[in-house]
Write a protein that holds these residues in place. Sequence first.
Motif, PDB file in Angstrom:
ATOM      1  N   THR A  49      52.136 112.375 -78.128  1.00  0.00           N
ATOM      2  CA  THR A  49      51.937 113.490 -77.213  1.00  0.00           C
ATOM      3  C   THR A  49      51.907 112.975 -75.779  1.00  0.00           C
ATOM      4  OG1 THR A  49      49.527 113.306 -77.391  1.00  0.00           O
ATOM      5  CG2 THR A  49      50.606 114.833 -78.898  1.00  0.00           C
ATOM      6  N   PRO A  50      52.162 113.841 -74.821  1.00  0.00           N
ATOM      7  CA  PRO A  50      52.084 113.413 -73.422  1.00  0.00           C
ATOM      8  C   PRO A  50      50.662 112.953 -73.082  1.00  0.00           C
ATOM      9  CG  PRO A  50      53.147 115.544 -73.581  1.00  0.00           C
ATOM     10  CD  PRO A  50      52.583 115.227 -74.935  1.00  0.00           C
ATOM     11  N   LYS A  51      50.586 111.937 -72.273  1.00  0.00           N
ATOM     12  CA  LYS A  51      49.298 111.424 -71.829  1.00  0.00           C
ATOM     13  C   LYS A  51      48.655 112.429 -70.891  1.00  0.00           C
ATOM     14  CE  LYS A  51      47.229 107.298 -69.885  1.00  0.00           C
ATOM     15  NZ  LYS A  51      47.496 105.944 -69.396  1.00  0.00           N
ATOM     16  N   VAL A  52      47.376 112.667 -71.071  1.00  0.00           N
ATOM     17  CA  VAL A  52      46.635 113.600 -70.241  1.00  0.00           C
ATOM     18  C   VAL A  52      45.920 112.801 -69.157  1.00  0.00           C
ATOM     19  CG1 VAL A  52      44.800 115.316 -70.203  1.00  0.00           C
ATOM     20  CG2 VAL A  52      46.313 115.162 -72.187  1.00  0.00           C
ATOM     21  N   ASN A  53      46.121 113.203 -67.919  1.00  0.00           N
ATOM     22  CA  ASN A  53      45.476 112.545 -66.794  1.00  0.00           C
ATOM     23  C   ASN A  53      44.188 113.299 -66.483  1.00  0.00           C
ATOM     24  OD1 ASN A  53      44.705 111.274 -64.486  1.00  0.00           O
ATOM     25  ND2 ASN A  53      46.618 111.583 -63.403  1.00  0.00           N
ATOM     26  N   HIS A  54      43.065 112.659 -66.724  1.00  0.00           N
ATOM     27  CA  HIS A  54      41.776 113.308 -66.494  1.00  0.00           C
ATOM     28  C   HIS A  54      41.236 113.064 -65.090  1.00  0.00           C
ATOM     29  CE1 HIS A  54      41.295 114.612 -70.603  1.00  0.00           C
ATOM     30  NE2 HIS A  54      41.670 113.417 -71.004  1.00  0.00           N
ATOM     31  N   ARG A  55      41.925 112.281 -64.290  1.00  0.00           N
ATOM     32  CA  ARG A  55      41.474 112.023 -62.933  1.00  0.00           C
ATOM     33  C   ARG A  55      41.885 113.184 -62.041  1.00  0.00           C
ATOM     34  NH1 ARG A  55      43.486 105.797 -62.629  1.00  0.00           N
ATOM     35  NH2 ARG A  55      41.953 104.987 -64.088  1.00  0.00           N
TER      36      ARG A  55
ATOM     37  N   TRP B  18      42.873 103.837 -78.814  1.00  0.00           N
ATOM     38  CA  TRP B  18      43.839 104.881 -78.470  1.00  0.00           C
ATOM     39  C   TRP B  18      44.009 105.860 -79.625  1.00  0.00           C
ATOM     40  CZ3 TRP B  18      47.853 104.151 -81.850  1.00  0.00           C
ATOM     41  CH2 TRP B  18      47.999 102.869 -82.378  1.00  0.00           C
TER      42      TRP B  18
ATOM     43  N   GLN C 153      43.259 115.132 -58.889  1.00  0.00           N
ATOM     44  CA  GLN C 153      44.286 114.874 -57.891  1.00  0.00           C
ATOM     45  C   GLN C 153      43.654 114.983 -56.507  1.00  0.00           C
ATOM     46  OE1 GLN C 153      47.491 113.948 -58.768  1.00  0.00           O
ATOM     47  NE2 GLN C 153      46.532 113.846 -60.773  1.00  0.00           N
TER      48      GLN C 153
END
Length: 84
Positions: A63-69, A3, A71
């Motif tokens: 930092t905010p988690k980035v969603n790479h999936r 991480w 939508q």
Amino acid sequence: MAWYDGKALALRRKEKQLTQNDISKLSGLSRNQIIAMEKGLFTGGIKYLYKYLDTLGLEITITPKVNHRPQLHELASLFDEDSE
């Protein structure tokens, strides 16, 4: 997968012209802990990673988690052959 970026730790250490043994002596961490951190394989407590970062003059940033999936509404455009 780690991480954090272990390669960045090794790069910073080398920029400061420090060996893993130097970091071990300065931080009180074992060389094996340092090796694991630099390979992104460290599973110990965050306090140990903090010691290493502090020795290198680095800090942890949250930092905010980035969603790479994609939508659901984005899936159609991903498979649409005419969208190039």
